[in-house]
Design an enzyme around this catalytic site. Structure first.
Site, short mmCIF file in Angstrom:
data_model
loop_
_atom_site.label_atom_id
_atom_site.label_comp_id
_atom_site.label_asym_id
_atom_site.label_seq_id
_atom_site.Cartn_x
_atom_site.Cartn_y
_atom_site.Cartn_z
N ASP A 128 28.58 78.47 -63.66
CA ASP A 128 29.79 77.65 -63.78
C ASP A 128 30.30 77.35 -62.38
O ASP A 128 30.52 78.27 -61.58
CB ASP A 128 30.88 78.40 -64.56
CG ASP A 128 30.44 78.87 -65.94
OD1 ASP A 128 29.44 78.36 -66.44
OD2 ASP A 128 31.11 79.76 -66.49
N MET A 188 34.03 81.62 -63.99
CA MET A 188 32.90 81.03 -63.29
C MET A 188 31.68 81.92 -63.47
O MET A 188 31.49 82.87 -62.72
CB MET A 188 33.22 80.85 -61.81
CG MET A 188 34.34 79.87 -61.56
SD MET A 188 34.90 79.85 -59.85
CE MET A 188 33.39 79.40 -59.02
N CYS A 189 30.92 81.65 -64.50
CA CYS A 189 29.62 82.29 -64.78
C CYS A 189 29.73 83.46 -65.77
O CYS A 189 30.71 84.19 -65.78
CB CYS A 189 28.91 82.77 -63.52
SG CYS A 189 28.73 81.52 -62.26
N THR A 190 28.68 83.58 -66.55
CA THR A 190 28.52 84.66 -67.52
C THR A 190 27.07 85.11 -67.49
O THR A 190 26.17 84.29 -67.40
CB THR A 190 28.87 84.18 -68.94
OG1 THR A 190 30.20 83.66 -68.96
CG2 THR A 190 28.74 85.31 -69.95
N ARG A 226 35.65 85.42 -72.18
CA ARG A 226 34.20 85.19 -72.26
C ARG A 226 33.44 86.52 -72.30
O ARG A 226 32.43 86.63 -72.98
CB ARG A 226 33.74 84.34 -71.06
CG ARG A 226 34.12 82.88 -71.17
CD ARG A 226 33.53 82.06 -70.03
NE ARG A 226 34.28 82.17 -68.80
CZ ARG A 226 33.87 82.73 -67.68
NH1 ARG A 226 32.65 83.28 -67.64
NH2 ARG A 226 34.62 82.77 -66.61
#
Length: 341
Positions: free
Chosen positions: A21, A1-3, A206
């Site tokens: 995300d 959830m998120c980058t 990721r």
């Protein structure tokens, strides 16, 4: 959830990108917040301040500052970290609610170093909240970056503040905690190991992929090329829309992406469901003390036929102040919801 990815040497500019995300639409809008706005900690009001710097933030449901940049070129990004544990309340330390955590940093500091010094000196605590719309208590960590190219990752593990502060910390995703991510990275090609670059949407994969491609970005000759280049990395680390796997009903997908040009004070936003790219130049906004708080209603404007695109600095409108969720208000909402059920 998120980058989140920081590019500190984009031909004289410092750029940072992030993917948001999440498993549902956060009804995100952009807000222009001037200097001088009075806020408090969102917990008991013991810590209060007037904003020293104006900022532009991307909100979740207009109650939570999730991402943003201030006029000094400091940018911040709230991401999910399942291992987050903020510890039992210690009344001797200042506290900030999760909803106001990022906003406090943008309001008060010009650089990563200033913000990290304050957090280390005060050992500020973060008060977790429950999202009244979903009943979920977010587990969050924070990335900071500034116009000098400095970087920090702020996490709370087992109740302890961990401020990972170094210019080399250019990538952040989610679990595991940041120090473990750095160790895992060493096992891959180009970072000391022999494993091939992974392709899944797992946070640790990721992290590797974003680090791999960020290190290979070509020097841009224009601001547009730089923004396009870092967006290409963010898209490579994005999570596609998909039916959740069995046993994983809360699987996330990338719902929007932003790029912040910390040198030229430009904030770029792209929705994955309303795919027009818009941007805001902070120099075009009135962020002087006494100016109104303005909102760019992305929920309605991007949904219009043809939508909006390009520089939308002039399309912010006064719809009243941004009211970040406080813990007392959250408790009232939860109690009301419990009565109804």
């Amino acid at each position: 959830m998120c980058t989140r990815v920081l590019w500190p040497d984009a031909n004289g500019s410092v750029l940072t990108g992030r993917n948001m995300d999440f498993r549902f639409d956060l009804q995100t809008n952009l807000w222009a917040l001037p200097r001088g706005v009075k806020r408090d900690d969102g917990v008991a009001g013991e810590l209060s301040w007037s904003a020293k710097y104006g900022s532009v933030v991307a909100t979740a449901m207009d109650i939570f500052s999730a991402d943003g940049i201030n006029e000094a070129g400091l940018s911040g990004h709230i991401l999910w970290l399942a291992e987050s544990n903020y510890g039992a309340r210690d009344e001797s330390r200042p506290v900030l609610s999760q909803a106001v955590w990022l906003q406090y940093i943008l309001d008060n500091f010009a650089t990563v170093a200033e913000a990290v010094d304050w957090m280390n000196q005060t050992q500020v605590q973060i008060a977790p909240m429950v999202d009244p719309t979903s009943g979920v208590e977010p587990a969050l960590h924070l990335a900071l970056d500034d116009a000098t190219g400095d970087s920090a990752i702020i996490e709370y593990i087992d109740g302890k503040l961990n401020a990972h502060h170094d210019r080399s910390y250019t990538v952040m995703t989610n679990s595991p905690p940041f120090d473990q991510q750095l160790e895992l990275l060493k096992g891959y090609e180009g970072f000391g190991g022999d494993k091939p670059i992974p392709g899944s949407t797992v946070a640790s994969d990721r992290f590797v992929r974003a680090a791999h491609y960020a290190a290979r970005l070509p020097e841009p000759s224009t601001q547009l090329q730089g923004i396009a280049a870092i967006l290409s990395v963010m898209r490579n680390a994005a999570q596609p829309f998909r039916t959740p796997d069995e046993g994983k009903p809360d699987a996330s997908q990338t719902i929007w992406q932003v790029v912040a040009d910390l040198t030229n004070k430009r904030y770029v936003y792209e929705s994955t469901t309303r795919p027009n790219i818009v941007w805001v130049d902070l120099t075009d906004l009135d962020l002087r003390e006494g100016a109104p708080q303005l909102k760019l209603d992305l929920q309605s404007k991007l949904a219009l036929q043809g939508g909006i695109a390009g520089n939308v600095s002039s399309q912010f409108a006064d719809s009243g102040p941004l009211n970040l969720l406080t813990i007392p208000v959250m408790n009232e909402l939860l109690a009301a919801a419990k009565k109804k059920s």
